[in-house]
Design a protein around this motif. Structure first.
Motif, short mmCIF file in Angstrom:
data_model
loop_
_atom_site.label_atom_id
_atom_site.label_comp_id
_atom_site.label_asym_id
_atom_site.label_seq_id
_atom_site.Cartn_x
_atom_site.Cartn_y
_atom_site.Cartn_z
N LEU A 69 0.83 -1.21 0.00
CA LEU A 69 0.00 0.00 0.00
C LEU A 69 0.86 1.26 0.00
O LEU A 69 0.62 2.20 -0.77
N VAL A 70 1.89 1.29 0.84
CA VAL A 70 2.77 2.47 0.88
C VAL A 70 3.53 2.60 -0.43
O VAL A 70 3.68 3.70 -0.97
N GLN A 71 3.98 1.49 -0.98
CA GLN A 71 4.64 1.51 -2.28
C GLN A 71 3.70 2.10 -3.33
O GLN A 71 4.11 2.92 -4.15
N GLY A 72 2.43 1.70 -3.30
CA GLY A 72 1.46 2.24 -4.24
C GLY A 72 1.27 3.74 -4.09
O GLY A 72 1.18 4.46 -5.08
N VAL A 73 1.24 4.22 -2.86
CA VAL A 73 1.12 5.66 -2.63
C VAL A 73 2.32 6.39 -3.21
O VAL A 73 2.17 7.41 -3.89
N LEU A 74 3.51 5.88 -2.95
CA LEU A 74 4.72 6.53 -3.47
C LEU A 74 4.74 6.54 -5.00
O LEU A 74 5.11 7.53 -5.62
N ARG A 75 4.33 5.43 -5.59
CA ARG A 75 4.31 5.35 -7.05
C ARG A 75 3.28 6.33 -7.63
O ARG A 75 3.56 7.06 -8.56
N MET A 76 2.08 6.34 -7.04
CA MET A 76 1.02 7.23 -7.52
C MET A 76 1.37 8.70 -7.32
O MET A 76 0.92 9.55 -8.07
N SER A 77 2.17 8.99 -6.31
CA SER A 77 2.53 10.36 -5.96
C SER A 77 3.88 10.78 -6.52
O SER A 77 4.33 11.90 -6.26
N SER A 78 4.53 9.91 -7.26
CA SER A 78 5.91 10.19 -7.67
C SER A 78 6.05 11.48 -8.47
O SER A 78 7.02 12.23 -8.28
N GLU A 83 8.52 16.98 -7.73
CA GLU A 83 8.47 18.44 -7.73
C GLU A 83 8.56 19.04 -6.34
O GLU A 83 9.13 20.10 -6.14
N ASP A 84 7.96 18.38 -5.34
CA ASP A 84 7.90 18.94 -3.99
C ASP A 84 7.83 17.81 -2.96
O ASP A 84 6.76 17.25 -2.71
N LYS A 85 8.97 17.48 -2.37
CA LYS A 85 9.04 16.39 -1.38
C LYS A 85 8.21 16.68 -0.15
O LYS A 85 7.83 15.78 0.58
N ARG A 86 7.88 17.93 0.08
CA ARG A 86 7.09 18.31 1.25
C ARG A 86 5.63 17.86 1.15
O ARG A 86 4.88 18.00 2.10
N GLN A 87 5.25 17.33 0.03
CA GLN A 87 3.88 16.84 -0.15
C GLN A 87 3.70 15.43 0.40
O GLN A 87 2.58 14.91 0.42
N LEU A 88 4.78 14.79 0.85
CA LEU A 88 4.69 13.41 1.32
C LEU A 88 3.65 13.20 2.42
O LEU A 88 2.83 12.29 2.32
N PRO A 89 3.62 14.01 3.49
CA PRO A 89 2.63 13.74 4.54
C PRO A 89 1.19 13.78 4.02
O PRO A 89 0.39 12.90 4.34
N GLY A 90 0.85 14.79 3.23
CA GLY A 90 -0.50 14.90 2.70
C GLY A 90 -0.85 13.79 1.74
O GLY A 90 -1.99 13.31 1.72
N GLN A 91 0.11 13.36 0.96
CA GLN A 91 -0.13 12.25 0.02
C GLN A 91 -0.40 10.95 0.78
O GLN A 91 -1.31 10.21 0.44
N LEU A 92 0.38 10.68 1.81
CA LEU A 92 0.15 9.45 2.60
C LEU A 92 -1.22 9.48 3.28
O LEU A 92 -1.97 8.51 3.19
N LEU A 93 -1.54 10.59 3.93
CA LEU A 93 -2.84 10.67 4.61
C LEU A 93 -3.99 10.65 3.62
O LEU A 93 -4.97 9.93 3.82
N GLY A 94 -3.88 11.42 2.56
CA GLY A 94 -4.97 11.52 1.60
C GLY A 94 -5.25 10.22 0.85
O GLY A 94 -6.36 10.01 0.36
N ARG A 95 -4.27 9.34 0.79
CA ARG A 95 -4.45 8.08 0.05
C ARG A 95 -4.63 6.86 0.96
O ARG A 95 -5.12 5.83 0.52
#
Length: 175
Positions: A69-78, A83-95
């Motif tokens: 699941l985490v791998q999928g989030v990282l792939r979908m958010s790549s 462009e902006d590594k600071r989006q990681l927390p929001g991407q993990l929570l939002g997905r």
């Protein structure tokens, strides 16, 4: 995205690139799995390398649903994290917020408690889940996609675009 006060801050570039592989090859997949579900590791590694370098670590673990699941989030958010590594927390929570595994809940608790810089915290799962049909978004091409071809390198697809941009993707599923 520089982290403070976490156990991984002392790692150097070699450690971030190779430690996960050393763990996998030495039969310590349990420790590797814990790292891949640790928000401090995700932030620190993403800060040291890029999202594709982080995704490579997930290929070293098999069979764990939370890791996938985490791998999928990282792939979908790549494309966003590039462009902006600071989006990681929001991407993990939002997905992942709708996922109920113990490991995912623990990861999201770390994310919610994180206060390195101001960020928008989703209140509910609002982004496509890693088990949705979307696998990855490619960006950066200058024109329409003109073709897709299998290539004889590792296990992927080569995508050709009109113009001079060319992308090689490693994880696509076409239906």
């Amino acid at each position: 995205m520089r982290m403070t006060n976490n156990q991984f801050r002392a790692y150097d570039a070699y450690g971030f690139r190779h430690f996960p592989r050393h763990l996998a090859r030495s039969g310590r997949a349990d420790i590797l799995q814990q790292m891949l579900l640790d928000f401090d590791w995700l932030c620190s590694k993403l800060d040291a390398v890029d999202v594709n370098g982080l995704l490579e670590d997930y290929e070293l673990v098999s069979g764990d649903a939370s890791v996938r699941l985490v791998q999928g989030v990282l792939r979908m958010s790549s494309h966003i994290l590039t462009e902006d590594k600071r989006q990681l927390p929001g991407q993990l929570l939002g997905r992942l917020m709708a996922k109920e595994t113990v490991e995912i809940k623990a990861l999201l608790s770390q994310v919610k408690a994180w206060q390195e810089y101001p960020w928008l915290q989703p209140l509910r799962s609002t982004l496509a889940s890693p088990d949705s049909p979307l696998v990855r978004t490619l960006s950066g091409h200058r024109d329409w996609v003109s073709g897709i071809a299998d290539i004889v390198r590792s296990q992927g697809l080569g995508l050709g675009y009109r113009g001079d941009a060319r992308w090689y993707a490693d994880c696509f599923r076409f239906r």
